[in-house]
Design a protein around this motif. Sequence first.
Motif, PDB file in Angstrom:
ATOM      1  N   SER A   2     -26.904  42.984  17.936  1.00  0.00           N
ATOM      2  CA  SER A   2     -27.162  43.517  16.780  1.00  0.00           C
ATOM      3  C   SER A   2     -26.402  42.184  16.135  1.00  0.00           C
ATOM      4  CB  SER A   2     -26.155  44.431  16.770  1.00  0.00           C
ATOM      5  OG  SER A   2     -26.783  46.090  16.466  1.00  0.00           O
ATOM      6  N   GLY A   3     -26.965  42.079  14.755  1.00  0.00           N
ATOM      7  CA  GLY A   3     -26.327  41.112  14.150  1.00  0.00           C
ATOM      8  C   GLY A   3     -25.111  41.693  13.143  1.00  0.00           C
ATOM      9  N   VAL A   4     -24.410  39.991  12.261  1.00  0.00           N
ATOM     10  CA  VAL A   4     -24.197  41.176  10.957  1.00  0.00           C
ATOM     11  C   VAL A   4     -23.860  40.309   9.990  1.00  0.00           C
ATOM     12  CG1 VAL A   4     -21.411  41.535  10.330  1.00  0.00           C
ATOM     13  CG2 VAL A   4     -21.894  42.348  12.664  1.00  0.00           C
ATOM     14  N   ASP A   5     -24.355  40.566   8.986  1.00  0.00           N
ATOM     15  CA  ASP A   5     -24.923  39.595   7.692  1.00  0.00           C
ATOM     16  C   ASP A   5     -23.247  39.703   6.854  1.00  0.00           C
ATOM     17  OD1 ASP A   5     -23.887  41.985   6.163  1.00  0.00           O
ATOM     18  OD2 ASP A   5     -26.150  42.874   6.013  1.00  0.00           O
ATOM     19  N   SER A   7     -22.459  40.680   4.611  1.00  0.00           N
ATOM     20  CA  SER A   7     -21.805  41.981   3.328  1.00  0.00           C
ATOM     21  C   SER A   7     -20.611  42.796   4.290  1.00  0.00           C
ATOM     22  CB  SER A   7     -22.729  42.907   2.317  1.00  0.00           C
ATOM     23  OG  SER A   7     -24.000  43.224   3.837  1.00  0.00           O
ATOM     24  N   GLY A   8     -20.891  42.033   5.650  1.00  0.00           N
ATOM     25  CA  GLY A   8     -20.716  43.520   6.919  1.00  0.00           C
ATOM     26  C   GLY A   8     -20.904  43.737   7.930  1.00  0.00           C
ATOM     27  N   VAL A   9     -22.735  44.457   7.314  1.00  0.00           N
ATOM     28  CA  VAL A   9     -23.336  45.440   7.480  1.00  0.00           C
ATOM     29  C   VAL A   9     -24.326  45.108   9.009  1.00  0.00           C
ATOM     30  CG1 VAL A   9     -25.916  46.413   7.308  1.00  0.00           C
ATOM     31  CG2 VAL A   9     -24.042  46.275   5.689  1.00  0.00           C
ATOM     32  N   VAL A  10     -23.912  45.960  10.188  1.00  0.00           N
ATOM     33  CA  VAL A  10     -24.191  46.075  11.083  1.00  0.00           C
ATOM     34  C   VAL A  10     -25.809  46.168  11.725  1.00  0.00           C
ATOM     35  CG1 VAL A  10     -23.290  45.737  13.650  1.00  0.00           C
ATOM     36  CG2 VAL A  10     -22.260  45.378  11.888  1.00  0.00           C
ATOM     37  N   ARG A  11     -26.686  45.322  11.817  1.00  0.00           N
ATOM     38  CA  ARG A  11     -28.001  45.546  12.211  1.00  0.00           C
ATOM     39  C   ARG A  11     -28.563  46.496  13.262  1.00  0.00           C
ATOM     40  NH1 ARG A  11     -28.374  40.111  10.440  1.00  0.00           N
ATOM     41  NH2 ARG A  11     -28.606  39.678  12.574  1.00  0.00           N
ATOM     42  N   PRO A  12     -28.896  47.417  12.578  1.00  0.00           N
ATOM     43  CA  PRO A  12     -29.652  47.923  14.133  1.00  0.00           C
ATOM     44  C   PRO A  12     -29.806  47.113  15.388  1.00  0.00           C
ATOM     45  CG  PRO A  12     -30.849  49.053  12.711  1.00  0.00           C
ATOM     46  CD  PRO A  12     -29.851  47.134  11.620  1.00  0.00           C
ATOM     47  N   GLU A  13     -29.608  47.941  16.249  1.00  0.00           N
ATOM     48  CA  GLU A  13     -29.766  47.734  17.927  1.00  0.00           C
ATOM     49  C   GLU A  13     -31.471  48.078  18.093  1.00  0.00           C
ATOM     50  OE1 GLU A  13     -27.353  48.698  21.540  1.00  0.00           O
ATOM     51  OE2 GLU A  13     -26.601  47.320  20.387  1.00  0.00           O
ATOM     52  N   ALA A  46     -21.810  48.425  20.432  1.00  0.00           N
ATOM     53  CA  ALA A  46     -20.463  48.439  19.832  1.00  0.00           C
ATOM     54  C   ALA A  46     -19.469  49.081  19.167  1.00  0.00           C
ATOM     55  CB  ALA A  46     -20.227  46.698  18.987  1.00  0.00           C
ATOM     56  N   ALA A  47     -20.091  49.996  18.590  1.00  0.00           N
ATOM     57  CA  ALA A  47     -19.790  51.001  17.202  1.00  0.00           C
ATOM     58  C   ALA A  47     -18.679  52.067  17.533  1.00  0.00           C
ATOM     59  CB  ALA A  47     -20.888  51.696  16.843  1.00  0.00           C
ATOM     60  N   GLY A  48     -18.710  52.222  19.078  1.00  0.00           N
ATOM     61  CA  GLY A  48     -17.107  53.064  19.719  1.00  0.00           C
ATOM     62  C   GLY A  48     -18.193  54.508  19.611  1.00  0.00           C
ATOM     63  N   VAL A  61     -22.888  53.240   6.357  1.00  0.00           N
ATOM     64  CA  VAL A  61     -22.974  53.133   4.578  1.00  0.00           C
ATOM     65  C   VAL A  61     -23.149  53.243   3.730  1.00  0.00           C
ATOM     66  CG1 VAL A  61     -24.346  55.670   4.352  1.00  0.00           C
ATOM     67  CG2 VAL A  61     -24.032  54.953   6.215  1.00  0.00           C
ATOM     68  N   GLU A  62     -21.778  53.191   3.859  1.00  0.00           N
ATOM     69  CA  GLU A  62     -21.062  52.584   1.905  1.00  0.00           C
ATOM     70  C   GLU A  62     -21.555  51.591   1.678  1.00  0.00           C
ATOM     71  OE1 GLU A  62     -16.825  53.168   1.615  1.00  0.00           O
ATOM     72  OE2 GLU A  62     -17.069  55.098   1.998  1.00  0.00           O
ATOM     73  N   LEU A  63     -21.281  50.355   3.143  1.00  0.00           N
ATOM     74  CA  LEU A  63     -21.305  49.693   2.892  1.00  0.00           C
ATOM     75  C   LEU A  63     -23.084  48.966   2.486  1.00  0.00           C
ATOM     76  CD1 LEU A  63     -20.092  47.135   5.617  1.00  0.00           C
ATOM     77  CD2 LEU A  63     -19.085  46.978   3.050  1.00  0.00           C
ATOM     78  N   VAL A  64     -24.200  49.603   3.363  1.00  0.00           N
ATOM     79  CA  VAL A  64     -25.606  49.619   2.930  1.00  0.00           C
ATOM     80  C   VAL A  64     -26.087  49.931   1.415  1.00  0.00           C
ATOM     81  CG1 VAL A  64     -27.761  50.418   3.897  1.00  0.00           C
ATOM     82  CG2 VAL A  64     -25.836  49.937   5.908  1.00  0.00           C
ATOM     83  N   GLY A  65     -25.197  51.272   1.316  1.00  0.00           N
ATOM     84  CA  GLY A  65     -25.037  51.976  -0.140  1.00  0.00           C
ATOM     85  C   GLY A  65     -25.188  50.542  -0.957  1.00  0.00           C
ATOM     86  N   ALA A  66     -23.952  49.876  -0.652  1.00  0.00           N
ATOM     87  CA  ALA A  66     -23.715  48.844  -1.929  1.00  0.00           C
ATOM     88  C   ALA A  66     -25.322  47.936  -1.885  1.00  0.00           C
ATOM     89  CB  ALA A  66     -22.372  47.687  -1.666  1.00  0.00           C
ATOM     90  N   GLU A  67     -25.789  48.060  -0.888  1.00  0.00           N
ATOM     91  CA  GLU A  67     -26.939  47.158  -0.697  1.00  0.00           C
ATOM     92  C   GLU A  67     -28.363  47.433  -1.609  1.00  0.00           C
ATOM     93  OE1 GLU A  67     -29.564  44.095  -0.836  1.00  0.00           O
ATOM     94  OE2 GLU A  67     -27.853  43.419  -0.581  1.00  0.00           O
ATOM     95  N   LEU A  68     -28.009  48.772  -1.900  1.00  0.00           N
ATOM     96  CA  LEU A  68     -29.739  49.959  -2.026  1.00  0.00           C
ATOM     97  C   LEU A  68     -29.372  50.199  -3.835  1.00  0.00           C
ATOM     98  CD1 LEU A  68     -29.634  52.517   0.300  1.00  0.00           C
ATOM     99  CD2 LEU A  68     -31.190  50.949   0.150  1.00  0.00           C
ATOM    100  N   GLY A  69     -27.999  49.730  -3.917  1.00  0.00           N
ATOM    101  CA  GLY A  69     -27.575  49.810  -5.257  1.00  0.00           C
ATOM    102  C   GLY A  69     -28.117  48.529  -6.503  1.00  0.00           C
ATOM    103  N   ARG A  70     -27.990  47.457  -5.414  1.00  0.00           N
ATOM    104  CA  ARG A  70     -28.259  46.133  -5.695  1.00  0.00           C
ATOM    105  C   ARG A  70     -30.044  46.323  -6.020  1.00  0.00           C
ATOM    106  NH1 ARG A  70     -29.156  40.946  -4.278  1.00  0.00           N
ATOM    107  NH2 ARG A  70     -29.962  41.433  -2.005  1.00  0.00           N
ATOM    108  N   GLN A  71     -30.162  46.289  -5.307  1.00  0.00           N
ATOM    109  CA  GLN A  71     -31.853  46.429  -4.540  1.00  0.00           C
ATOM    110  C   GLN A  71     -32.133  47.974  -6.100  1.00  0.00           C
ATOM    111  OE1 GLN A  71     -33.571  44.133  -3.053  1.00  0.00           O
ATOM    112  NE2 GLN A  71     -32.904  44.308  -1.143  1.00  0.00           N
ATOM    113  N   GLN A  72     -32.075  48.685  -6.065  1.00  0.00           N
ATOM    114  CA  GLN A  72     -32.651  49.653  -7.151  1.00  0.00           C
ATOM    115  C   GLN A  72     -32.480  48.946  -8.506  1.00  0.00           C
ATOM    116  OE1 GLN A  72     -29.755  52.241  -8.116  1.00  0.00           O
ATOM    117  NE2 GLN A  72     -31.516  53.637  -8.694  1.00  0.00           N
ATOM    118  N   GLU A  73     -30.956  48.215  -8.827  1.00  0.00           N
ATOM    119  CA  GLU A  73     -31.463  47.486  -9.935  1.00  0.00           C
ATOM    120  C   GLU A  73     -32.101  46.807 -10.378  1.00  0.00           C
ATOM    121  OE1 GLU A  73     -27.347  46.306 -12.242  1.00  0.00           O
ATOM    122  OE2 GLU A  73     -28.108  44.508 -10.398  1.00  0.00           O
TER     123      GLU A  73
END
Length: 332
Positions: A2-5, A7-13, A46-48, A61-73
């Motif tokens: 997985s990678g991290v962008d 914004s701190g979002v960890v991409r799915p594995e 690595a999520a534990g 989910v909160e971090l991804v939600g911020a990106e969803l909000g930007r895309q929705q805008e």
Amino acid sequence: MSGVDESGVVRPEGGAMRELLRVTPDGGRVELAGIDPRSTPGLPGAAGHGKQRKAWAREQVELVGAELGRQQEMLYAAAKGAAGPEAPTGAPTAADAHLDGDRPRRLLLVLQAMDCGGKDGTIRRVAGAMNPLGLHIRSFGPPTEEESRHDFLWRIRRALPPPGYVGVFNRSHYEDVLVARVESLVDEATWRARYDEINAFERELVEGQVTVVKVMLHISYAEQGERLMERLTDPHKYWKYNPSDLDSRARWDDYRAAYAEALGRCDTDAAPWFVVPADRKWYRDWAVAHLLRETFDGLDLGYPAAGFDVEQERRRLRDGSSGQGERQVNER
């Protein structure tokens, strides 16, 4: 890995969630028995574990939600820019039921699940991250007397999101090949014909610039039982319980068979079905959030260019502000 962008979002594995959760029909059916409702496809190792993993997923989910909000805008802004400064606003009109390939984009999330499957929770945690002004959420129960006088897609068309909006269907047109089938509300020839009608309708949506994301929240019989008991134990949740829920639970196998065929018969490349294991609520939210983010990314959205002379408007603002300031000084 997985990678991290940024914004701190960890991409799915293991790949994109749209690939990991896409159904694979076999002979017109989807083998739901082969999908573990407690599994966690795509969740990075690595999520534990345990509570740590749950807390990590909710933070993500909160971090991804911020990106969803930007895309929705951006989706909303593109539609407003195309339609003029006053649009889109308010509820859709009858004209919005007509789809035109030249119209601005819109996105429709279709949520289906057995009772207690978590549709409301998914909407609250995932769609709730977006701006309510750009959301169009509709829930479908038994058809009203007026709706019953029309074909089964009539009320669905009237509930489509306006251009630039993200629409969410809590239950949908699929109730007419699920409940209608299991409860024998129509004859078999009628509900079987609806598969082709649904595919044609969804093809029309996609051709009209509606991006369709269909998600089945997949819970187990045991998990449903626990959630029903919770509703009967907590007085604050009595309102969520309906005695008919137990009648539907008694026909669990019939409903699963109906879902298996609906998913298999109505999975298309234009409007695919995704099955999200949903016994773990935190994973459900994490998976749906990533599904939506990947879908938005595929739309290649951006903010529209100004439909006016920017420099001229800046000069007008500076000149007007300067004059106003001078008047205020003189008045003192």
